[in-house]
Motif scaffolding. Structure first.
Motif, short mmCIF file in Angstrom:
data_model
loop_
_atom_site.label_atom_id
_atom_site.label_comp_id
_atom_site.label_asym_id
_atom_site.label_seq_id
_atom_site.Cartn_x
_atom_site.Cartn_y
_atom_site.Cartn_z
N ALA A 318 0.82 -1.21 0.00
CA ALA A 318 0.00 0.00 0.00
C ALA A 318 0.86 1.26 0.00
N GLN A 322 0.84 4.02 -2.93
CA GLN A 322 0.52 5.41 -2.62
C GLN A 322 1.62 6.34 -3.12
N ASP A 354 -8.61 9.21 -4.79
CA ASP A 354 -8.91 9.55 -3.40
C ASP A 354 -7.99 8.80 -2.44
N GLY A 355 -8.22 9.02 -1.13
CA GLY A 355 -7.37 8.42 -0.12
C GLY A 355 -7.45 6.91 -0.05
N GLN A 356 -8.54 6.33 -0.52
CA GLN A 356 -8.70 4.88 -0.48
C GLN A 356 -8.18 4.18 -1.74
N GLU A 359 -5.26 1.64 -1.29
CA GLU A 359 -5.70 0.40 -0.64
C GLU A 359 -6.50 -0.45 -1.62
N ARG A 360 -7.35 0.19 -2.40
CA ARG A 360 -8.23 -0.53 -3.32
C ARG A 360 -7.46 -1.16 -4.47
#
Length: 643
Positions: A318, A322, A354-356, A359-360
């Motif tokens: 992750a 990122q 976005d912030g997720q 992770e996705r």
């Protein structure tokens, strides 16, 4: 599409900027101008073909005349003699040129052909896509060893058409994406052909590709008739490219809409982000890891395809995702690239990183490659691995031996108590090659403390500082460029990448300034190199200014190859593009009493040698350089060699 000397980078960018302002202020007027310049291209092609048809008609008329006059026309042509030959040569050359143009065979894209029975699931998705969009048929599907995808439209009959559409899928890309994400990429490429969101834009997109191929192909034409047409193409194609640039960028957004309609905005957005992440990981993580194995392994590794898939799951955690995603988000749209930046493409389809997102975007549990190729995947991957190992085997072995020598060099220099500045630099370069994970900054600082003006070390420290986000590296690059202008292009590129990557307030202006500086230097170097590539008979010449040490080398070379040479003169050529640039001419006189003209052979022999400067070799006894004798006599230039 290739730009060339007919339109330099600054001219191209200025024209693109002007046309983009027109497209924004007057969309209808812009479309009309695009239509007009596209029509001009067809007029150019039509004139070339029409000229050939006139020649065909003339030849046909001559044949009919001979037939219907019972051969009397042949007697008439025989009386004309050489005039017939003179008139026939240009007719033949024009016919040959037109045949080359009209029936030019564009090369077929290369790759591993995938048959329907090898990937039934893939072909089912392609059939559904075509039915839904009403687009053209995909005739061939090729698999390549790349992280990329494309659709190539190839005219089977040259300019006469009969298009063959080939879908090219990179195996590494399919291994990085889910099935829906891969389908989003395919739909984007297919959208360029289908044009279901803009037929005219799709037509222009295909026309841009066609002109790009014609321009590239014309560079291989050799006869004078073809070269004339090639010059016309090289004038027109960059201008067509510039005028249609805004429409081509708009077509990228329209193609993204095709992806959204086919698989949804979520999958389309994830495909854009995951492709960007995979591309950065490939260049910054995967291939460097492969390169690091060369030092220890004498042969390329097997199972590279499996390594690619496993490394994504292990290395692309992750935090790494990122980091790569943040870097992609900071990038602005390149003014020379029709593909918009990631943030702009996401915004156009109503999505955002976005912030997720990081992770996705974990590697998919089942990749598109696994979904589409099933049990065929291991064999396909192994096939590409074998081909890659065969292609890189020799280079890998040479690199392995080189690194072994460098490791020995590191060990030798490490044992010495004192090193010269050059030995310190050699040690640093060898360490960088043999131990790429080692921090070079202490070595660079130590070398620069002893030799503050060491330009290679300054440049390397500047690059390393910028890679670490330290803007102080700009100062290092500026010092190197000021001392050695030849470092301008690589220095500007590094600085531009830094500001473009960082993306804070004011960085866009800094990036643009460095890009402008790069273009100015590139234009200068192209102009100088073009002048250096040839020596005109009216060149401006002056006495040479070569330092004595290099002059001794030149004298030694001439004396060692003096067969048939009576005298040799060294002159400096003054360039129009940059009078401060150093270029030289060696003018030779051959012995008077020789069998035949030895001048061309002597020039060829001397030109094949290695000289300590850029130099032309000419013979004063023949055209067009015999006029250089007047310059030599007028300026009372003494020979550097004489019998």
């Amino acid at each position: 599409m290739t730009r060339n000397s007919a339109m330099e980078a600054q001219q191209f960018q200025a024209l693109v900027a002007r046309v983009e302002r027109l497209a924004e202020a007057d969309p209808k007027g812009y479309v009309l101008r695009v239509f007009a310049i596209a029509a001009l291209g067809f007029v150019i092609l039509g004139l070339v073909i029409a000229m050939a048809m006139v020649n065909v008609a003339l030849i046909g008329g001559v044949v009919l005349l001979v037939v219907f006059t019972g051969g009397k026309a042949l007697l008439f042509f025989a009386k004309l003699g050489k005039l017939v030959i003179v008139l026939a040569i240009p007719v033949w050359l024009m016919l040959r040129t037109t045949w080359t143009l009209v029936f030019a065979r564009f090369p077929r894209p290369e790759g591993r052909a995938i048959q329907r029975d090898e990937a039934a699931a893939l072909f089912a998705r392609l059939d559904a896509m075509r039915e839904r969009t009403g687009g053209p048929r995909v005739h061939r599907v090729l698999l390549t060893d790349e992280l990329n995808a494309a659709i190539v439209q190839r005219p089977r009959l040259g300019l006469l058409g009969w298009q063959e559409n080939t879908l090219i899928l990179g195996l590494r890309l399919l291994q990085a994406l889910s099935e829906d994400e891969a389908m989003a990429v395919v739909a984007h490429e297919y959208g360029h052909l289908a044009g279901n969101h803009g037929r005219f834009a799709a037509f222009i997109y295909r026309l841009r590709n066609a002109w790009g191929r014609l321009q590239a192909m014309s560079q291989q034409w050799n006869d004078w008739g073809s070269r004339l047409i090639a010059r016309l193409f090289r004038w027109y194609a960059p201008r067509f490219n510039a005028y249609t640039f805004a429409l081509a960028r708009q077509n990228e957004y329209l193609a993204d809409r095709t992806s959204v309609e086919l698989v949804g905005a979520g999958a389309a957005a994830d495909a854009l982000m995951r492709t960007g992440i995979a591309a950065r990981y490939e260049s910054e993580g995967f291939w460097p890891a492969i390169q690091r194995r060369i030092a220890a392994e004498a042969e390329p590794p097997a199972g590279r395809g499996l390594m690619w898939r496993q490394s994504q799951r292990e290395a692309l955690d992750a935090d790494a995702r990122q980091r790569y995603l943040d870097a992609a988000r900071r990038e602005a749209t390149d003014p020379f690239d029709t593909h918009p930046a990631l943030v702009d493409r996401l915004a156009a389809i109503g999505a955002a990183a976005d912030g997720q997102a990081a992770e996705r975007l974990a590697p998919p549990a089942v990749s598109a490659a696994e979904s589409w190729f099933g049990t065929q995947l291991p064999a396909l991957s192994a096939e590409f691995d074998r081909r890659w190992r065969d292609e890189v085997a020799d280079q890998w072995k040479e690199r392995h031996e080189h690194l072994r020598r460098q490791a020995a060099r590191v060990a030798d220099l490490a044992t010495r108590t004192e090193l010269s500045d050059d030995e310190r630099w050699d040690y640093l370069c060898a360490v960088e090659e043999t131990d790429p994970d080692r921090d070079l900054m202490p070595l660079l600082e130590g070398l620069l403390a002893a030799a503050p003006a060491h330009l290679p070390a300054l440049f390397r420290r500047g690059r390393l500082r910028l890679e670490r986000g330290d803007e102080a590296g700009i100062g290092d690059l500026e010092r190197v460029i000021a001392a050695d202008p030849s470092a301008t292009l690589p220095g500007c590129d590094i600085a531009w990448q830094f500001y473009r990557r960082r993306g804070t307030d004011g960085d866009a202006a800094h990036a643009e300034a460095w890009q402008k500086r790069w273009m100015e230097r590139s234009t200068y170097e192209n102009t100088v190199n073009a002048e250096l590539s040839q020596l005109p008979a009216d060149a401006t010449l002056a006495p040479h200014d070569l330092p004595e040490d290099r002059l001794d080398i030149v004298r030694h070379i001439v004396a060692g190859n003096a067969t048939h040479i009576r005298r040799a003169y060294l002159l400096r050529r003054i360039l129009t593009s940059d009078p401060a640039c150093h270029d030289y001419v060696i003018c030779i006189e051959t012995a008077r009493f020789t069998l035949g003209n030895k001048g061309p052979a002597v020039v060829k022999r001397l030109a094949a040698l290695e000289w300590p400067m850029h130099v032309f070799i000419v013979h004063l006894g023949g055209e067009p350089f015999k006029r250089f004798r007047k310059t030599i006599d007028k300026q009372k230039i003494a020979p550097i060699y004489a019998l």
